[in-house]
Scaffold this active site. Structure first.
Site, short mmCIF file in Angstrom:
data_model
loop_
_atom_site.label_atom_id
_atom_site.label_comp_id
_atom_site.label_asym_id
_atom_site.label_seq_id
_atom_site.Cartn_x
_atom_site.Cartn_y
_atom_site.Cartn_z
N ASP A 100 6.08 35.63 60.40
CA ASP A 100 7.15 35.85 61.39
C ASP A 100 6.67 35.67 62.82
O ASP A 100 7.43 35.89 63.77
CB ASP A 100 7.74 37.26 61.25
CG ASP A 100 8.71 37.37 60.09
OD1 ASP A 100 9.14 36.31 59.57
OD2 ASP A 100 9.04 38.49 59.69
N ARG A 117 4.56 43.01 60.22
CA ARG A 117 4.47 42.31 61.50
C ARG A 117 3.48 42.95 62.47
O ARG A 117 3.27 42.42 63.57
CB ARG A 117 5.86 42.23 62.16
CG ARG A 117 6.89 41.48 61.33
CD ARG A 117 8.10 41.10 62.14
NE ARG A 117 7.75 40.12 63.18
CZ ARG A 117 8.62 39.65 64.08
NH1 ARG A 117 9.87 40.06 64.07
NH2 ARG A 117 8.23 38.77 64.97
N ARG A 158 15.58 48.80 65.12
CA ARG A 158 14.14 48.57 65.26
C ARG A 158 13.57 49.43 66.39
O ARG A 158 12.83 50.36 66.15
CB ARG A 158 13.87 47.08 65.52
CG ARG A 158 14.28 46.17 64.35
CD ARG A 158 13.37 46.33 63.15
NE ARG A 158 13.68 45.37 62.11
CZ ARG A 158 13.21 44.13 62.04
NH1 ARG A 158 12.39 43.69 62.98
NH2 ARG A 158 13.54 43.34 61.05
N HIS A 179 18.51 43.29 66.24
CA HIS A 179 17.91 43.25 67.56
C HIS A 179 19.00 42.94 68.59
O HIS A 179 19.96 42.22 68.29
CB HIS A 179 16.86 42.14 67.66
CG HIS A 179 15.52 42.49 67.13
ND1 HIS A 179 14.69 41.58 66.50
CD2 HIS A 179 14.82 43.66 67.14
CE1 HIS A 179 13.57 42.15 66.15
NE2 HIS A 179 13.62 43.42 66.52
N CYS A 226 14.84 34.19 69.59
CA CYS A 226 13.75 34.79 68.83
C CYS A 226 12.47 33.98 68.95
O CYS A 226 11.37 34.55 68.92
CB CYS A 226 14.14 34.91 67.36
SG CYS A 226 15.29 36.25 67.00
#
Length: 272
Positions: free
Chosen positions: A72, A97, A142, A171, A265
């Site tokens: 990611d 992550r 998150r 997000h 992103c």
């Protein structure tokens, strides 16, 4: 007829990471399905087309070296917050992550931005978007809302907290685009009622985007104040942008959408 607003682009500084090791090996958001095949070569081609688009628009693009085992890492926006000459590196919610933080912290340090680390979870520009002299801060899935205060203190800017309520928009940058210092576009159903009220209060000229565009992550876009680079499938949003005096630039990042990300992103912006 209403007067057409004149928009002015400004040169921007972006940081990106190639999807060399991109795959969907786990599911940490509703877009991810490990049983769906991923074409890494296609993902690389689409990502490079985005990088070239930024360069053709005159922007600076720097690269962070991808790390094997971090599929990611292409979603560079999550690496941290770089604003007001200060840097805060991400503290990820999911262990898959977590090691990305060290890679982005190393880049920040090498480029003269000694990074601050937060006690609470923050997922970088995934949940913190600069709009003029304020930061818009997402929470609910998150980023821990307690990190909003930490980041406000670290960068010397106030944070307007916005609660996300739909897990598909996990997000802030999946549900809201900063178009210029005083204009945003957003998808109201992604937010709770108080957050929608706050957005309308702070941004009376905000564009409200329809379901069809939000559901292809059309709001995961990047603006230089005039050009708005967005997912090509968000055609309704593109029409709204043209009507508001912006120039939409569509790109296809459909392969990277399989991991739950698109244009923004893949783009960590360095705000001076």
């Amino acid at each position: 007829m209403p007067l057409r607003v004149s928009r002015t682009p400004t040169i921007r500084h972006y940081v990106m990471t190639a999807p060399t090791f991109f795959s969907v090996e786990y599911a940490i958001n509703p877009w991810m399905d490990p049983t769906t095949p991923v074409d890494t070569h296609r993902a690389l081609d689409q990502w490079d087309a985005l990088r070239r688009t930024y360069k053709e628009l005159g922007h600076t693009v720097e690269l962070v070296e991808p790390v094997a085992g971090l599929p990611d890492m292409v979603y560079a926006a999550n690496g941290g917050v770089l604003v007001n000459g200060k840097a805060v590196v991400a503290r990820f919610a999911h262990p898959q992550r977590a090691a990305e933080s060290d890679a982005y912290a190393e880049w920040m340090s090498r480029h003269g931005y000694p990074p601050v680390r937060t006690e609470h979870v923050n997922e970088g520009q995934g949940d913190f978007l600069a709009a003029g002299r304020i930061l818009l801060g997402g929470h609910g899935f998150r980023t821990d809302i307690r990190a909003h205060r930490e980041i406000a203190r670290a960068v010397g800017m106030p944070v307007v907290s916005l609660r996300l309520v739909d897990p598909r928009f996990y997000h802030l940058d999946t549900a809201l685009t900063v178009l210029d210092d005083s204009t945003v576009a957003y998808y109201p159903p992604a937010f709770d009622a108080p957050s929608c009220h706050r957005l309308r209060e702070v941004f009376p000229d905000a564009l409200e985007v329809a379901d069809a565009d939000a559901h292809v992550l059309g709001l995961n876009a990047v603006s230089d104040g005039y050009h708005v680079v967005l997912p090509a499938a968000a055609t309704g949003f593109a029409a709204q942008l043209r009507a508001a005096g912006f120039r939409p630039v569509g790109v296809d990042l459909s392969e990277l959408l399989k991991g739950g990300g698109s244009v923004k992103c893949c783009t960590l912006e360095v705000h001076s």
